[in-house]
Design a protein around this motif. Sequence first.
Motif, short mmCIF file in Angstrom:
data_model
loop_
_atom_site.label_atom_id
_atom_site.label_comp_id
_atom_site.label_asym_id
_atom_site.label_seq_id
_atom_site.Cartn_x
_atom_site.Cartn_y
_atom_site.Cartn_z
N GLN A 26 45.03 56.18 35.50
CA GLN A 26 44.27 55.47 34.47
C GLN A 26 44.91 55.68 33.10
OE1 GLN A 26 40.37 57.13 35.12
NE2 GLN A 26 39.73 55.45 36.46
N ILE A 27 45.32 56.91 32.82
CA ILE A 27 45.96 57.21 31.54
C ILE A 27 47.27 56.45 31.42
CG2 ILE A 27 47.03 59.06 30.18
CD1 ILE A 27 44.90 60.95 31.43
N ALA A 28 48.03 56.39 32.51
CA ALA A 28 49.29 55.66 32.49
C ALA A 28 49.06 54.18 32.20
CB ALA A 28 50.02 55.83 33.82
N ALA A 29 48.05 53.60 32.83
CA ALA A 29 47.78 52.17 32.63
C ALA A 29 47.35 51.88 31.20
CB ALA A 29 46.70 51.70 33.61
N ASP A 121 41.14 48.99 32.95
CA ASP A 121 41.75 47.73 33.34
C ASP A 121 41.74 46.73 32.18
OD1 ASP A 121 42.37 48.57 35.89
OD2 ASP A 121 40.52 47.83 36.77
N LEU A 122 40.68 46.76 31.36
CA LEU A 122 40.67 45.93 30.15
C LEU A 122 41.75 46.39 29.17
CD1 LEU A 122 36.86 45.40 29.43
CD2 LEU A 122 38.47 43.79 30.47
N LEU A 123 41.87 47.72 28.99
CA LEU A 123 42.91 48.23 28.11
C LEU A 123 44.29 47.84 28.62
CD1 LEU A 123 41.63 51.84 27.28
CD2 LEU A 123 41.83 49.93 25.70
N ALA A 124 44.48 47.93 29.93
CA ALA A 124 45.78 47.56 30.50
C ALA A 124 46.08 46.09 30.26
CB ALA A 124 45.79 47.88 31.99
N ALA A 125 45.05 45.26 30.29
CA ALA A 125 45.26 43.83 30.05
C ALA A 125 45.74 43.56 28.63
CB ALA A 125 43.96 43.06 30.32
N THR A 126 45.37 44.42 27.69
CA THR A 126 45.82 44.23 26.31
C THR A 126 47.29 44.57 26.13
OG1 THR A 126 45.28 46.48 25.56
CG2 THR A 126 43.50 44.85 25.53
N ARG A 127 47.89 45.25 27.10
CA ARG A 127 49.27 45.67 27.00
C ARG A 127 50.23 44.75 27.74
NH1 ARG A 127 50.65 50.42 29.10
NH2 ARG A 127 51.99 50.98 27.34
N LEU A 128 49.70 43.71 28.36
CA LEU A 128 50.54 42.76 29.09
C LEU A 128 51.31 41.88 28.11
CD1 LEU A 128 48.03 41.65 31.87
CD2 LEU A 128 49.93 43.27 32.09
N GLY A 236 37.59 44.63 41.19
CA GLY A 236 38.96 44.16 41.31
C GLY A 236 39.77 44.67 40.14
N PRO A 237 41.08 44.41 40.15
CA PRO A 237 41.96 44.98 39.12
C PRO A 237 41.97 44.23 37.80
CG PRO A 237 43.24 43.71 40.68
CD PRO A 237 41.82 43.69 41.19
N ASP A 238 41.27 43.10 37.70
CA ASP A 238 41.39 42.27 36.50
C ASP A 238 40.02 41.78 36.02
OD1 ASP A 238 42.40 40.82 34.39
OD2 ASP A 238 43.07 39.13 35.62
N PRO A 239 39.20 42.66 35.45
CA PRO A 239 37.89 42.21 34.97
C PRO A 239 37.98 41.23 33.81
CG PRO A 239 38.32 44.46 34.28
CD PRO A 239 39.40 44.10 35.24
N ALA A 240 39.14 41.14 33.16
CA ALA A 240 39.32 40.17 32.08
C ALA A 240 39.68 38.79 32.61
CB ALA A 240 40.41 40.65 31.12
N GLY A 241 39.90 38.68 33.91
CA GLY A 241 40.33 37.42 34.49
C GLY A 241 39.19 36.50 34.85
N ARG A 242 39.53 35.46 35.59
CA ARG A 242 38.56 34.44 35.97
C ARG A 242 37.80 34.90 37.21
NH1 ARG A 242 38.58 29.33 34.05
NH2 ARG A 242 40.70 29.65 33.25
N VAL A 243 36.88 35.84 37.00
CA VAL A 243 36.18 36.47 38.13
C VAL A 243 34.66 36.44 37.99
CG1 VAL A 243 38.14 38.01 38.62
CG2 VAL A 243 36.32 38.77 37.07
N TRP A 244 34.12 35.97 36.86
CA TRP A 244 32.70 36.11 36.57
C TRP A 244 31.91 34.85 36.89
CZ3 TRP A 244 31.15 40.88 35.82
CH2 TRP A 244 32.08 41.82 35.37
N THR A 245 30.74 35.04 37.47
CA THR A 245 29.81 33.95 37.74
C THR A 245 28.45 34.29 37.14
OG1 THR A 245 30.89 33.32 39.81
CG2 THR A 245 28.59 32.65 39.53
#
Length: 326
Positions: A26-29, A121-128, A236-245
């Motif tokens: 988690q720290i690495a991500a 996972d949200l933090l990791a998405a900001t580093r993409l 899943g690995p991408d809560p910032a993605g298109r996953v919400w209903t």
Amino acid sequence: MFRRIVPRDRALLALLAEHYLLSSSQIAAAFFDSLRIAQRRLTVLHRLGVVHRFAYPNAEHTAVPYLYTLGPVGLQLYPDAYDDPDSRYGRAPRNALERARRIAASATAAHLLGVNQFFVDLLAATRLPNASGARLVRWWSEQHATDVYAQSGIRPDGHGIWHAHEHTVGFFLEHDRGTEDLPRVVAKLRAYARLAEFGPRYPVLLWLPTLQREANVLRLLAGVNTPMPVATAVHGPDPAGRVWTLTTDLPAGAAAAGGCTSCRPSTAPAPAPTPAATTTDRHRPSRLVPHPDGISSGCSPRLRRTRLTAQVNAALAPRTADRRGR
């Protein structure tokens, strides 16, 4: 000693002070370009007494990642750190080692790691490379959010403010591991409804372990009107993605069929949307408005799965009935 602690280390220590523990992965991500680089730096911090580390054995006796929490030096830097995940008003630990032992022995440690994984996972998405300015503006722990919103009686597993795609949305997280019966999970929404009457109507995110459990939750919530949006997704690995209903975003007959038709194949023609799903719905974007502090507090439902911020209608004016909820 303190000169060797760089800004990235301090950012990590601030998270450990608020959220108790994080795994090496988690720290690495969240902060590093690779797990190997993270492990090297964490080893240095451990030797300096900045962090403590421990690992839980497993039945297979295979390698498991270290879990990190504040060490004596880290606790000097953050003396107001939360000190017991199981008791908010117990005796303060005598030292960093006692605090680490409490965390390691906590019955909620696995739950904490699951909640922290969502935000990491949200933090990791900001580093993409394609993050385009995405950022996690706020990440509060259960204890922090519970204290701030004590008047309403909510106890979210976490509270965050997420900014992406030129929109900002606040939310409360309920991280479900399948250990509670569904009526009890759904009953938690009552406190959020009370908060929505006088404070921000942030969406409540139900983060569920399986598609079947999500379908059961959607069936229970079909036709239930709440003053705040409620959205579901599966771990899943991408809560910032298109996953919400959104729970109000089901076509007619979907609840009776066992949940969201957009997440399972069907040979029948898609039913028409229910007439109730109009702007008269309290969930719809025409009725959801930003919090007075400028943070949008609603999601715009769509038939298909959507991103966390793709639904925000930032052009709406604040509602006059809003009062302070922070």
